[in-house]
Design a protein around this motif. Sequence first.
Motif, PDB file in Angstrom:
ATOM      1  N   VAL A  77       0.423  -0.843   0.254  1.00  0.00           N
ATOM      2  CA  VAL A  77       0.206   0.071   0.206  1.00  0.00           C
ATOM      3  C   VAL A  77       1.146   1.005   0.288  1.00  0.00           C
ATOM      4  CG1 VAL A  77      -1.807   1.417   1.363  1.00  0.00           C
ATOM      5  CG2 VAL A  77      -1.844  -1.268   1.181  1.00  0.00           C
ATOM      6  N   PHE A  78       0.620   2.077  -1.063  1.00  0.00           N
ATOM      7  CA  PHE A  78       1.057   3.843  -1.276  1.00  0.00           C
ATOM      8  C   PHE A  78       0.584   4.256  -1.035  1.00  0.00           C
ATOM      9  CE2 PHE A  78       3.862   0.999  -3.852  1.00  0.00           C
ATOM     10  CZ  PHE A  78       4.926   0.873  -3.529  1.00  0.00           C
ATOM     11  N   ASP A  79       0.802   5.274  -0.457  1.00  0.00           N
ATOM     12  CA  ASP A  79       0.107   6.428   0.670  1.00  0.00           C
ATOM     13  C   ASP A  79       0.941   8.127   0.107  1.00  0.00           C
ATOM     14  OD1 ASP A  79       1.874   6.697   2.662  1.00  0.00           O
ATOM     15  OD2 ASP A  79      -0.143   6.802   3.993  1.00  0.00           O
ATOM     16  N   ASP A  80       1.986   7.541  -0.296  1.00  0.00           N
ATOM     17  CA  ASP A  80       3.184   8.684  -0.528  1.00  0.00           C
ATOM     18  C   ASP A  80       3.003   9.533  -1.840  1.00  0.00           C
ATOM     19  OD1 ASP A  80       4.561  11.229  -1.393  1.00  0.00           O
ATOM     20  OD2 ASP A  80       6.562   9.835  -1.220  1.00  0.00           O
ATOM     21  N   LEU A  81       1.614  10.280  -2.148  1.00  0.00           N
ATOM     22  CA  LEU A  81       1.098  10.387  -3.621  1.00  0.00           C
ATOM     23  C   LEU A  81       2.230  11.555  -4.755  1.00  0.00           C
ATOM     24  CD1 LEU A  81      -3.171  11.139  -2.490  1.00  0.00           C
ATOM     25  CD2 LEU A  81      -1.968   9.071  -3.304  1.00  0.00           C
ATOM     26  N   GLU A  82       2.454  12.719  -3.718  1.00  0.00           N
ATOM     27  CA  GLU A  82       3.486  13.251  -5.038  1.00  0.00           C
ATOM     28  C   GLU A  82       4.533  12.123  -5.007  1.00  0.00           C
ATOM     29  OE1 GLU A  82       3.011  16.368  -4.810  1.00  0.00           O
ATOM     30  OE2 GLU A  82       1.349  16.315  -2.931  1.00  0.00           O
ATOM     31  N   ASN A  83       4.611  11.438  -4.795  1.00  0.00           N
ATOM     32  CA  ASN A  83       5.631  10.252  -5.425  1.00  0.00           C
ATOM     33  C   ASN A  83       4.743   9.074  -6.528  1.00  0.00           C
ATOM     34  OD1 ASN A  83       8.330  11.574  -4.649  1.00  0.00           O
ATOM     35  ND2 ASN A  83       7.851  10.579  -3.030  1.00  0.00           N
ATOM     36  N   ILE A  84       3.806   9.980  -7.083  1.00  0.00           N
ATOM     37  CA  ILE A  84       3.382   8.749  -7.780  1.00  0.00           C
ATOM     38  C   ILE A  84       4.242   7.806  -9.143  1.00  0.00           C
ATOM     39  CG2 ILE A  84       1.104   8.181  -8.927  1.00  0.00           C
ATOM     40  CD1 ILE A  84      -0.463   9.280  -7.161  1.00  0.00           C
ATOM     41  N   GLU A  85       4.282   9.547  -9.776  1.00  0.00           N
ATOM     42  CA  GLU A  85       5.465   8.926 -11.221  1.00  0.00           C
ATOM     43  C   GLU A  85       6.308   7.767 -10.893  1.00  0.00           C
ATOM     44  OE1 GLU A  85       6.883  10.811 -14.971  1.00  0.00           O
ATOM     45  OE2 GLU A  85       5.757  11.876 -13.900  1.00  0.00           O
ATOM     46  N   GLY A  86       7.130   7.608  -9.190  1.00  0.00           N
ATOM     47  CA  GLY A  86       7.950   7.174  -9.302  1.00  0.00           C
ATOM     48  C   GLY A  86       7.539   5.959  -9.007  1.00  0.00           C
ATOM     49  N   ILE A  87       7.250   5.847  -8.227  1.00  0.00           N
ATOM     50  CA  ILE A  87       6.189   3.960  -7.692  1.00  0.00           C
ATOM     51  C   ILE A  87       5.668   3.383  -9.186  1.00  0.00           C
ATOM     52  CG2 ILE A  87       4.545   3.122  -6.943  1.00  0.00           C
ATOM     53  CD1 ILE A  87       4.187   6.102  -4.924  1.00  0.00           C
ATOM     54  N   LEU A  88       4.970   4.278  -9.930  1.00  0.00           N
ATOM     55  CA  LEU A  88       4.692   3.325 -11.552  1.00  0.00           C
ATOM     56  C   LEU A  88       6.162   3.066 -11.795  1.00  0.00           C
ATOM     57  CD1 LEU A  88       1.870   5.402 -12.235  1.00  0.00           C
ATOM     58  CD2 LEU A  88       1.661   3.503 -10.751  1.00  0.00           C
ATOM     59  N   ARG A  89       6.957   3.987 -12.487  1.00  0.00           N
ATOM     60  CA  ARG A  89       7.968   3.889 -13.299  1.00  0.00           C
ATOM     61  C   ARG A  89       8.636   2.869 -12.324  1.00  0.00           C
ATOM     62  NH1 ARG A  89       9.154   6.544 -16.996  1.00  0.00           N
ATOM     63  NH2 ARG A  89       8.244   9.671 -16.829  1.00  0.00           N
ATOM     64  N   ASP A  90       8.952   2.599 -11.239  1.00  0.00           N
ATOM     65  CA  ASP A  90       9.989   0.815 -10.344  1.00  0.00           C
ATOM     66  C   ASP A  90       8.966   0.208 -10.946  1.00  0.00           C
ATOM     67  OD1 ASP A  90      11.955   2.706  -9.970  1.00  0.00           O
ATOM     68  OD2 ASP A  90       9.951   2.680  -7.462  1.00  0.00           O
ATOM     69  N   ILE A  91       6.756  -0.181 -10.869  1.00  0.00           N
ATOM     70  CA  ILE A  91       6.730  -1.497 -11.553  1.00  0.00           C
ATOM     71  C   ILE A  91       6.504  -1.647 -12.610  1.00  0.00           C
ATOM     72  CG2 ILE A  91       4.095  -1.926 -11.424  1.00  0.00           C
ATOM     73  CD1 ILE A  91       3.230  -0.169  -9.629  1.00  0.00           C
ATOM     74  N   LEU A  92       6.586  -0.390 -13.733  1.00  0.00           N
ATOM     75  CA  LEU A  92       6.764  -0.875 -14.737  1.00  0.00           C
ATOM     76  C   LEU A  92       8.423  -1.139 -15.478  1.00  0.00           C
ATOM     77  CD1 LEU A  92       5.416   1.843 -16.906  1.00  0.00           C
ATOM     78  CD2 LEU A  92       4.219   0.262 -16.157  1.00  0.00           C
ATOM     79  N   GLU A  93       9.320  -0.345 -14.938  1.00  0.00           N
ATOM     80  CA  GLU A  93      10.805  -1.667 -14.431  1.00  0.00           C
ATOM     81  C   GLU A  93      10.524  -2.599 -14.422  1.00  0.00           C
ATOM     82  OE1 GLU A  93      13.259   1.965 -12.996  1.00  0.00           O
ATOM     83  OE2 GLU A  93      12.945   3.315 -14.936  1.00  0.00           O
ATOM     84  N   TYR A  94      10.583  -3.191 -13.332  1.00  0.00           N
ATOM     85  CA  TYR A  94      10.443  -4.177 -12.766  1.00  0.00           C
ATOM     86  C   TYR A  94       9.311  -5.628 -13.096  1.00  0.00           C
ATOM     87  CZ  TYR A  94       9.428  -8.075  -9.855  1.00  0.00           C
ATOM     88  OH  TYR A  94       9.630  -9.503  -9.227  1.00  0.00           O
ATOM     89  N   GLN A  95       8.800  -5.148 -14.136  1.00  0.00           N
ATOM     90  CA  GLN A  95       8.040  -6.104 -15.134  1.00  0.00           C
ATOM     91  C   GLN A  95       8.654  -5.879 -16.772  1.00  0.00           C
ATOM     92  OE1 GLN A  95       5.767  -7.187 -12.945  1.00  0.00           O
ATOM     93  NE2 GLN A  95       4.373  -7.464 -14.655  1.00  0.00           N
ATOM     94  N   GLN A  96       9.284  -4.987 -16.917  1.00  0.00           N
ATOM     95  CA  GLN A  96      10.195  -5.383 -17.675  1.00  0.00           C
ATOM     96  C   GLN A  96      11.012  -5.853 -18.078  1.00  0.00           C
ATOM     97  OE1 GLN A  96      10.713  -0.958 -19.026  1.00  0.00           O
ATOM     98  NE2 GLN A  96       9.733  -1.181 -20.924  1.00  0.00           N
ATOM     99  N   SER A  97      11.386  -5.931 -16.593  1.00  0.00           N
ATOM    100  CA  SER A  97      13.118  -6.646 -16.511  1.00  0.00           C
ATOM    101  C   SER A  97      12.815  -8.814 -17.012  1.00  0.00           C
ATOM    102  CB  SER A  97      13.026  -6.687 -14.877  1.00  0.00           C
ATOM    103  OG  SER A  97      12.626  -7.094 -14.062  1.00  0.00           O
ATOM    104  N   PHE A  98      11.429  -9.320 -17.262  1.00  0.00           N
ATOM    105  CA  PHE A  98      11.325  -9.799 -17.624  1.00  0.00           C
ATOM    106  C   PHE A  98      11.378 -10.679 -18.699  1.00  0.00           C
ATOM    107  CE2 PHE A  98       9.862  -8.935 -12.789  1.00  0.00           C
ATOM    108  CZ  PHE A  98      10.230 -10.917 -12.588  1.00  0.00           C
TER     109      PHE A  98
END
Length: 285
Positions: free
Chosen positions: A108-129
């Motif tokens: 659970v993330f509630d740090d809305l100011e860093n949403i873009e960084g959170i989403l980029r981390d998720i996408l980069e992780y998915q792309q590592s496969f």
Amino acid sequence: MPKKTDEKEEPEQPLGDLRVLELKNFLPEIPLPRPIDPRLPDIPGVMLLVMKVKSGKSNLMSWMLLSEQTLGGKVPIFDMIYIISPTAKIDRSSQAYFREEFSERIIVFDDLENIEGILRDILEYQQSFDIKSPDPDERPPRVAIFFDDISGYLKRNSLVTHLFTRYRHYNLSLFCANQTCRDLPTAVRSQATSVWLSSCYSVVERTKILEEWGDLYKNKLEPVWDYCCKERFNYCYLKLDDVEPRVFKAGKDGFEEIDYENFKSNVKTNTENIIADNYIQNENE
């Protein structure tokens, strides 16, 4: 005066076959870990909840993500679930996400100011496969992202269009809950594969929702919507991922498919195959 030459008529050429044929999919299928009820939204997909305050949307999402009858249970559909919400940590209906059994599978993330960084981390992780790998262990995990009442941040985020238009390439399913339709970015609304509506008394909001999806139901959606949401905690569920759009009354009374083309508000519709599953009760799970 010049002599006319005999002109030979060209033989008619046969017309070719111009059917648009489906290309062979060379990517390996990533099957679900278990079957799900065919009335539920397809996975992967984009599920929108457009619901007013105190309509039970947090409870509905807990049920959708965690219940044995839906996408959770002993064999969950998703390997990881990310909740992006400013209120989940203090919302009683969302406390199920914080159980110890989910500690490694739900973040659970509630740090809305860093949403873009959170989403980029998720996408980069998915792309590592490698989604093309014949080895299932090398393919991207099946991930759900739930955006809860953060339409303002979605509008300001440069990744939103990319995320909502290319979610399948990352093996993502996106869930977005908001109190109004008109505040959601166009990319979010246009990519919806299912929509869940609560009752709505705002003329402006009703008009926007009917403009967005009413044509799919031949402009016969409004009386069905009112019928579905007549009682609190029942919703109008638009299933848009079938060949033809379908509509259900769904919620505390189970699922009831509505024949919207022949709907009459005083006639009971088909109630076969009702899902006999109540909302998750946190204290019993």
